[in-house]
Design a protein around this motif. Sequence first.
Motif: not given
Length: 124
Positions: A5, A10, A14, A62, A113, A117
């Motif tokens: 993140p 984000t 996460y 992640g 998320y 991303q």
Amino acid sequence: MNTHPNNTETNTAYRAAVISLCALIAISLAWELWLAPLRPGGSWLALKALPLCLPLSGILKGRIYTFQYSSLLVLPYFAEAVVRLFDASTVSKACAAFALICSLVFFSACLMYVRRQRKAAEHV
């Protein structure tokens, strides 16, 4: 893509995903082993927590792909929680409500998320 993140939204998604997945694993085990098992002394249904453990490593790292597939993996847990909300036992209803919240938070956090991303990757 192995990314961590990088911005507040984000990072929040996460953390929410990690916490809700761990909580869903914990409630799945506690529910079937101690709190309100289907059979006295515990139930083999506690094994339902095992599939939730599979994406845990990728979630902690992640990995976007893990977030994508695990968001689909959690849907049967959501469905089970909805069905078991109508159980006779008060403790089982409470466990179902907690599992329902955890699965909703996890699903939403995964979607957020991945979206964040991907937007970050487009701007690079």
